[in-house]
Design a protein around this motif. Structure first.
Motif, PDB file in Angstrom:
ATOM      1  N   SER A  82     -12.922 -13.309  -6.922  1.00 32.57           N
ATOM      2  CA  SER A  82     -13.557 -13.234  -5.606  1.00 32.57           C
ATOM      3  C   SER A  82     -12.555 -13.538  -4.502  1.00 32.57           C
ATOM      4  N   SER A  83     -11.693 -14.548  -4.712  1.00 31.08           N
ATOM      5  CA  SER A  83     -10.737 -14.819  -3.635  1.00 31.08           C
ATOM      6  C   SER A  83      -9.665 -13.738  -3.577  1.00 31.08           C
ATOM      7  N   LEU A  84      -9.343 -13.139  -4.754  1.00 34.93           N
ATOM      8  CA  LEU A  84      -8.406 -12.012  -4.736  1.00 34.93           C
ATOM      9  C   LEU A  84      -8.955 -10.881  -3.875  1.00 34.93           C
ATOM     10  N   TRP A  85     -10.226 -10.581  -4.078  1.00 35.29           N
ATOM     11  CA  TRP A  85     -10.835  -9.504  -3.287  1.00 35.29           C
ATOM     12  C   TRP A  85     -10.813  -9.821  -1.809  1.00 35.29           C
ATOM     13  N   LYS A  86     -11.073 -11.105  -1.504  1.00 33.50           N
ATOM     14  CA  LYS A  86     -11.088 -11.472  -0.087  1.00 33.50           C
ATOM     15  C   LYS A  86      -9.704 -11.300   0.532  1.00 33.50           C
ATOM     16  N   ILE A  87      -8.696 -11.786  -0.189  1.00 31.89           N
ATOM     17  CA  ILE A  87      -7.335 -11.648   0.349  1.00 31.89           C
ATOM     18  C   ILE A  87      -6.999 -10.174   0.514  1.00 31.89           C
ATOM     19  N   LEU A  88      -7.397  -9.369  -0.495  1.00 35.62           N
ATOM     20  CA  LEU A  88      -7.164  -7.933  -0.406  1.00 35.62           C
ATOM     21  C   LEU A  88      -7.882  -7.344   0.800  1.00 35.62           C
ATOM     22  N   LYS A  89      -9.123  -7.784   0.993  1.00 30.79           N
ATOM     23  CA  LYS A  89      -9.935  -7.238   2.081  1.00 30.79           C
ATOM     24  C   LYS A  89      -9.247  -7.470   3.432  1.00 30.79           C
ATOM     25  N   TYR A  90      -8.843  -8.724   3.669  1.00 31.97           N
ATOM     26  CA  TYR A  90      -8.197  -9.007   4.953  1.00 31.97           C
ATOM     27  C   TYR A  90      -6.814  -8.386   5.028  1.00 31.97           C
ATOM     28  N   GLY A  91      -6.162  -8.309   3.870  1.00 30.73           N
ATOM     29  CA  GLY A  91      -4.869  -7.624   3.821  1.00 30.73           C
ATOM     30  C   GLY A  91      -5.035  -6.169   4.237  1.00 30.73           C
ATOM     31  N   LEU A  92      -6.108  -5.535   3.759  1.00 31.25           N
ATOM     32  CA  LEU A  92      -6.369  -4.139   4.110  1.00 31.25           C
ATOM     33  C   LEU A  92      -6.656  -4.001   5.601  1.00 31.25           C
ATOM     34  N   TYR A  93      -7.495  -4.905   6.125  1.00 39.52           N
ATOM     35  CA  TYR A  93      -7.749  -4.876   7.569  1.00 39.52           C
ATOM     36  C   TYR A  93      -6.430  -4.837   8.313  1.00 39.52           C
ATOM     37  N   ASP A  94      -5.542  -5.700   7.850  1.00 38.92           N
ATOM     38  CA  ASP A  94      -4.263  -5.863   8.542  1.00 38.92           C
ATOM     39  C   ASP A  94      -3.388  -4.628   8.380  1.00 38.92           C
ATOM     40  N   VAL A  95      -3.140  -4.260   7.112  1.00 42.54           N
ATOM     41  CA  VAL A  95      -2.156  -3.210   6.842  1.00 42.54           C
ATOM     42  C   VAL A  95      -2.627  -1.851   7.338  1.00 42.54           C
ATOM     43  N   MET A  96      -3.939  -1.593   7.206  1.00 37.86           N
ATOM     44  CA  MET A  96      -4.414  -0.271   7.608  1.00 37.86           C
ATOM     45  C   MET A  96      -4.274  -0.053   9.109  1.00 37.86           C
ATOM     46  N   ARG A  97      -4.087  -1.146   9.842  1.00 42.18           N
ATOM     47  CA  ARG A  97      -3.916  -0.982  11.275  1.00 42.18           C
ATOM     48  C   ARG A  97      -2.455  -0.908  11.686  1.00 42.18           C
ATOM     49  N   SER A  98      -1.583  -1.048  10.714  1.00 44.97           N
ATOM     50  CA  SER A  98      -0.180  -1.031  11.098  1.00 44.97           C
ATOM     51  C   SER A  98       0.329   0.401  11.128  1.00 44.97           C
ATOM     52  N   ARG A  99       1.283   0.618  11.970  1.00 47.29           N
ATOM     53  CA  ARG A  99       1.722   1.978  12.267  1.00 47.29           C
ATOM     54  C   ARG A  99       2.441   2.633  11.094  1.00 47.29           C
ATOM     55  N   TRP A 100       3.203   1.827  10.366  1.00 47.21           N
ATOM     56  CA  TRP A 100       4.012   2.454   9.320  1.00 47.21           C
ATOM     57  C   TRP A 100       3.171   3.006   8.180  1.00 47.21           C
ATOM     58  N   VAL A 101       2.009   2.363   7.930  1.00 50.02           N
ATOM     59  CA  VAL A 101       1.137   2.900   6.883  1.00 50.02           C
ATOM     60  C   VAL A 101       0.576   4.244   7.311  1.00 50.02           C
ATOM     61  N   LEU A 102       0.191   4.300   8.567  1.00 51.68           N
ATOM     62  CA  LEU A 102      -0.307   5.557   9.113  1.00 51.68           C
ATOM     63  C   LEU A 102       0.788   6.623   9.034  1.00 51.68           C
ATOM     64  N   PHE A 103       1.985   6.220   9.376  1.00 57.37           N
ATOM     65  CA  PHE A 103       3.120   7.136   9.350  1.00 57.37           C
ATOM     66  C   PHE A 103       3.359   7.659   7.922  1.00 57.37           C
ATOM     67  N   TYR A 104       3.242   6.756   6.965  1.00 51.56           N
ATOM     68  CA  TYR A 104       3.419   7.114   5.555  1.00 51.56           C
ATOM     69  C   TYR A 104       2.398   8.188   5.152  1.00 51.56           C
ATOM     70  N   GLY A 105       1.141   7.957   5.548  1.00 52.45           N
ATOM     71  CA  GLY A 105       0.094   8.937   5.244  1.00 52.45           C
ATOM     72  C   GLY A 105       0.365  10.260   5.937  1.00 52.45           C
ATOM     73  N   LEU A 106       0.767  10.181   7.200  1.00 52.89           N
ATOM     74  CA  LEU A 106       1.030  11.403   7.962  1.00 52.89           C
ATOM     75  C   LEU A 106       2.192  12.189   7.372  1.00 52.89           C
ATOM     76  N   PHE A 107       3.158  11.457   6.857  1.00 53.01           N
ATOM     77  CA  PHE A 107       4.308  12.118   6.239  1.00 53.01           C
ATOM     78  C   PHE A 107       3.843  13.034   5.101  1.00 53.01           C
ATOM     79  N   PHE A 108       2.977  12.506   4.218  1.00 53.32           N
ATOM     80  CA  PHE A 108       2.495  13.325   3.101  1.00 53.32           C
ATOM     81  C   PHE A 108       1.607  14.456   3.590  1.00 53.32           C
ATOM     82  N   LEU A 109       0.805  14.135   4.602  1.00 53.61           N
ATOM     83  CA  LEU A 109      -0.069  15.163   5.156  1.00 53.61           C
ATOM     84  C   LEU A 109       0.768  16.314   5.708  1.00 53.61           C
ATOM     85  N   ALA A 110       1.772  15.961   6.498  1.00 53.17           N
ATOM     86  CA  ALA A 110       2.617  16.992   7.116  1.00 53.17           C
ATOM     87  C   ALA A 110       3.386  17.762   6.053  1.00 53.17           C
TER      88      ALA A 110
END
Lengths: 270, 415, 252
Positions: free
Chosen positions: A9-37
């Motif tokens: 349960s605490s692993l999931w929580k850490i993951l959850k907040y980690g996701l909130y954080d990372v999904m808002r960072s620009r480089w992750v978006l850039f990584y996704g866009l790279f594959f999309l492009a």
């Protein structure tokens, strides 16, 4: 007697907040866009799903591990204080490790999957005859992401110095992506007249990148191009058991660095 | 059985000799008609007569045609050979066999049993038949000027050893084989000693060994055929003056499988064919004075493997697109010509705008040579190290054939 | 209550803690002092479970630390440098900690208000100044009303107003009978807050007593002077000690 069960349960929580954080960072978006492009452009220039998969293979085999190992190491260096904060909370170290690891690996995998899949859907690239190759491509990408993030984590855990750690991460990628094959090619070229086929099969298992490459290539051209000399190789990887073993070995490649890192992390002074 | 055969033979000969002057008659065979047997009709007919066979199953075999008749199937009559015999043997000139389904001829180790056999006859026409589940499909021996048109020859693929060839030509000249569909046999079309023959618009697929197996047949041509998914592709051997145009060789894929294998071929043309997704597009050995022009080689493992015992083979205006290896050879010597082809791997430029790259193109990858010498090295295919190696060799060639160079690589694909 | 007995810790060849025996009591603010690399941070990290001692035992509320993480529920910790997931807002970070601890905060609103954090609640951490981060960190350390509070340079980077607010909170916690440990480079702050000073040098306790006693003994009026003097004296000492140790080592 120490408990070995993962407090999920605490692993999931850490993951959850980690996701909130990372999904808002620009480089992750850039990584996704790279594959999309990349995928989109390949469709616009190349056309068929099969061609795109073949072209994407190199991206998956070389770009994914490079990004994963470098980001893995960097992410851990950058999250050091955050990890310390978590460590001072009543949380088990394995849930912190798992949560932080998944907090990077999951978004990277998601971005990869989305970036590659979306153009396939809207360009109609998925036909029954490329389905298996497509699934294998996605599977390889996800496995390589997970493996090389784990490797990056292991490097950053063991080496306190960030510059040294990043250098080592790059060196690891170079080794698996280039140097290793150079060595194998050397062996094969100069000892090819001995019966070394089983050895070559075994050598493949020592490099996760090679495993992924072989699994993917067998789906396309390799098995036909192996000829009679490659019979052992072909028979091995051509069989369900061989592919099963190769996939199993990829999981071993994931679990070993991950397990070692976790062990190290549990004892580490921070 | 054998006595019946001789009686029929005797009767036929008798009839032929006594009925020369008669007009052409049409005989009707039907399961519920006056004549219920094809053999009976043949025996009653005079040379030149027409026999119309109506729908139904005729379990008589072998039917032997020793006089010139027109056997016409109406509403799909079926000749069931019953396993041990051939369905029909045509041994009379100018016979027509058209519109039948022939089936059920089992394999034999001692005899090449066929669904339809044409032996020692000329100007025979075998057309619009469906040959199903037979050992050999249509078998031509010592015949001339036979037309095999629009037949469908379907086998049930078994092992190579107990499957015969779809259309088999032996010692027969001036044969025309057009628009047939052949699948599920050992060799789709087998040709041995068949000079001056032509093969057009056939579709040959899913055969266990070669789609086309062609030997000792000079002055022949084949055009606009499709050879696909055959075990070992197409093999053309020991012949000269062969014209191959606009055929498609596709998906002949697997270890030691060729789109087109050339062995000891001379003075021939290979033009405007498409080679798509074959392990080896064209494999050439011991061949000379062959002009290979206007072909598209796409996504093959090896587009061209040409051994150094070939000479004066000219590759011009071909497209090499997305092949793993465009050209390989087994020597640094190159007595053949590559000029004005399009190479998708070419990364030069065309500053003077004449449509040809200003920098020569070397189509042989270093890795191809390594694999040639050490086949197990193929396991390194697609690795970054190999790409780096190839790049280094292209910048500084030391091992690849010096003269195997396209001095005028095309900038655009040939259409 | 926290007790440490015979705590040793080495990092490689560096012997950082050399047999510490200490007890921290309820209702007492203890300042850990010492020059750089004297083992202050390592001592705190040992109590927090970030660093595992090579030898000795630590008990928190009479429970020995043995790999279980549960005792940290009683501890509130404010690190020297605080860093949080950069893209989360202050509110989310606080919610995250609540969620992870599975505890309801007791003093959250009060702390937010007194530290004037309301306007920052919806901003992501990456936009905040170092001082504001410190405030967030203080809220996290204090909001669950923990029995033990460990503060590593708590006022560093805070503006004077926030600094005094935080000090008020610390005083209040002391009155509530909490066990408080703090490190600081600001001697006036220690004078103001602490009851007791533990002075570490080269991993050993050089001085352990009340602030008052220290100033009295040293004959200085200000704590800063007293500590400075101790540092000067101390630097002469370790070499003798080290020599003694080597001798005893050889003897045994």
């Amino acid at each position: 007697m120490q408990t070995i069960s993962l407090p999920l349960s605490s692993l999931w929580k850490i993951l959850k907040y980690g996701l909130y954080d990372v999904m808002r960072s620009r480089w992750v978006l850039f990584y996704g866009l790279f594959f999309l492009a990349a995928t989109d452009v390949l469709f616009r220039f190349g056309g068929t799903g099969e061609r795109v998969i073949v072209s994407l293979m190199n991206v998956v085999l070389y770009v994914v591990p490079l990004v994963a190992v470098m980001l893995g190491a960097m992410f851990l260096y950058n999250s050091r204080e955050y990890v310390t904060l978590l460590l001072t909370q009543p949380l088990k170290r394995q849930s912190i490790f798992g949560g932080v690891y998944a907090g990077l690996t999951v978004p990277l995998c998601l971005m990869f999957l989305l970036g590659v899949s979306l153009p396939f859907f809207y360009h109609g690239g998925i036909t029954p005859d490329v389905m298996q190759a497509f699934v294998l491509l996605l599977f390889s990408g996800v496995m390589l992401t997970a493996i090389f993030v784990a490797l990056g984590f292991a490097i950053a855990l063991v080496h306190e110095d960030r510059v040294r750690g990043m250098g080592l991460a790059l060196a690891h990628w170079l080794f698996f992506a280039v140097v290793y094959n150079g060595i194998v090619l050397f062996i094969v070229y100069f000892f090819g007249h001995y019966p070394i086929e089983n050895g070559v099969v075994a050598l493949t298992f020592l490099n996760p990148l090679d495993l992924a490459r072989i699994i993917l290539l067998l789906e396309f051209e390799l098995s036909a191009m192996m000829g009679f000399t490659g019979a052992v190789f072909r028979q091995f990887f051509g069989s369900g058991m061989g592919i099963g073993l190769a996939i199993g070995a990829l999981f071993v490649w994931l679990l070993v660095p991950l397990g070692l890192s976790l062990r190290y992390f549990k004892r580490k002074d921070l | 059985m054998r006595t019946a055969f001789y009686i029929t033979l005797f009767a036929s000969v008798l009839l032929v000799s006594t009925a020369v002057a008669q007009d052409r008659t049409t005989w009707t065979v039907a399961p519920d008609g006056e004549i219920t047997s094809i053999t009976e009709a043949i025996s009653k007919a005079f040379p030149g007569d027409r026999i119309e066979v109506h729908g139904g199953t005729y379990a008589e075999s072998p039917i032997v045609v020793m006089k010139q008749v027109e056997l016409i199937g109406i509403d799909n009559p079926v000749i069931d050979a019953g396993g041990e015999n051939e369905a029909i043997t045509i041994a009379a000139d100018s016979t027509v066999f058209e519109g039948f389904t022939v089936k059920n001829v089992t394999h034999s180790f001692t005899r090449d049993r066929a669904g339809i056999r044409v032996a020692n006859a000329s100007h025979v026409r075998v057309a619009n038949n469906l040959v199903e589940d037979t050992f050999f499909g249509i078998y031509l021996a010592r015949s001339k000027h036979v037309d095999v048109l629009d037949n469908e020859v379907r086998g049930v693929p078994k092992r190579e050893a107990n499957t015969g060839n779809g259309i088999h030509l032996w010692n027969s000249d001036n044969i025309r084989v057009d628009r047939n569909f052949v699948s599920g046999h050992r060799d789709g079309i087998y040709i041995e000693f068949a000079e001056g023959s032509s093969f057009a618009e056939n579709e040959v697929r899913d055969n266990l060994r070669y789609g086309l197996h062609f030997m000792f047949s000079d002055h022949s041509s084949y055009e606009r055929n499709l050879f696909r998914d055959n075990g070992a592709g197409a093999a053309v051997m020991y012949s000269s003056h062969i014209e191959m145009r606009e055929n498609e060789f596709a998906h002949n894929w697997g270890p030691s499988i060729y789109g087109l294998l050339l062995k000891d071929i001379r003075d021939s043309h290979i033009e405007d064919n498409v080679f798509y997704r074959n392990t080896t597009g064209i494999y050439a050995e011991g061949s000379s004075r062959v002009k290979i022009t206007g072909n598209t080689m796409e996504r093959n493992g090896w587009a061209v493997r040409i051994l150094s015992n070939c000479y004066d083979v000219e590759f011009t205006r071909n497209n090499f697109v997305g092949n793993t290896f465009d050209v390989t050879t087994n020597s640094r010597r190159n007595p053949n010509l590559f000029e004005g082809n399009y190479w998708s791997k070419y990364d030069g430029y065309d500053l003077d705008g004449d449509g040809y790259g200003d920098v020569p193109h070397r189509p042989v990858r270093l890795f191809a040579l390594i694999v040639e010498r050490q086949p197990i090295a193929m396991t390194m295919l697609g690795s970054l190290f190999v790409d780096i190696l190839d790049l280094a060799e292209r910048v500084l060639p030391v091992l690849t054939p010096e003269t195997l160079v396209d001095e005028r690589p095309l900038m655009r694909e040939v259409r | 209550m926290i007790t440490l007995s015979n705590i040793h810790k080495s990092f490689g060849s560096l012997h950082v803690l050399r047999g510490l025996d200490l007890t921290f009591r309820e209702g007492e603010v203890t300042a850990i002092l010492g020059p750089n690399a004297s083992g202050k941070t390592t001592l705190l990290k040992c109590i927090l479970g970030l660093v595992g001692p090579d030898d000795g035992t630590i008990t928190v509320k009479d429970i020995p630390l043995s790999g279980s993480e549960r005792y940290r529920r009683w501890i509130g910790y404010m690190p020297q440098i605080a860093q949080f997931p950069e893209n989360l807002t202050v509110k989310q970070v606080l919610a995250m900690i609540e969620d992870l601890r599975e505890e309801e905060p007791v003093r959250k609103e009060e702390l937010i208000k007194s530290l004037r954090l309301e306007p920052e609640l919806k901003k992501p951490l990456k936009t905040l100044s170092g001082g504001t981060r410190q405030k967030v960190s203080a809220v996290i350390a204090l909001m669950f009303d923990p029995d033990i509070i460990i503060l590593d340079e708590p006022t560093a980077g805070l503006d004077p107003l926030s600094s005094s607010v935080l000090k008020d909170h610390i005083q209040a916690e002391k009155k509530r009978g909490k066990t408080l440990l703090l490190t600081s480079h600001i001697m006036s702050e220690i004078e103001e807050l602490s009851d007791r000073v533990v002075y570490l040098l080269e991993g050993q306790i050089q001085y352990d007593g009340s602030v008052k006693k220290l100033t009295e003994e040293s004959g200085e009026v200000r704590l800063e002077r007293a500590v400075a003097r101790m540092m000067q004296n101390g630097h002469a000492k370790p070499s003798e000690e080290a020599a003694d140790e080597t001798l005893t080592d050889q003897a045994t």
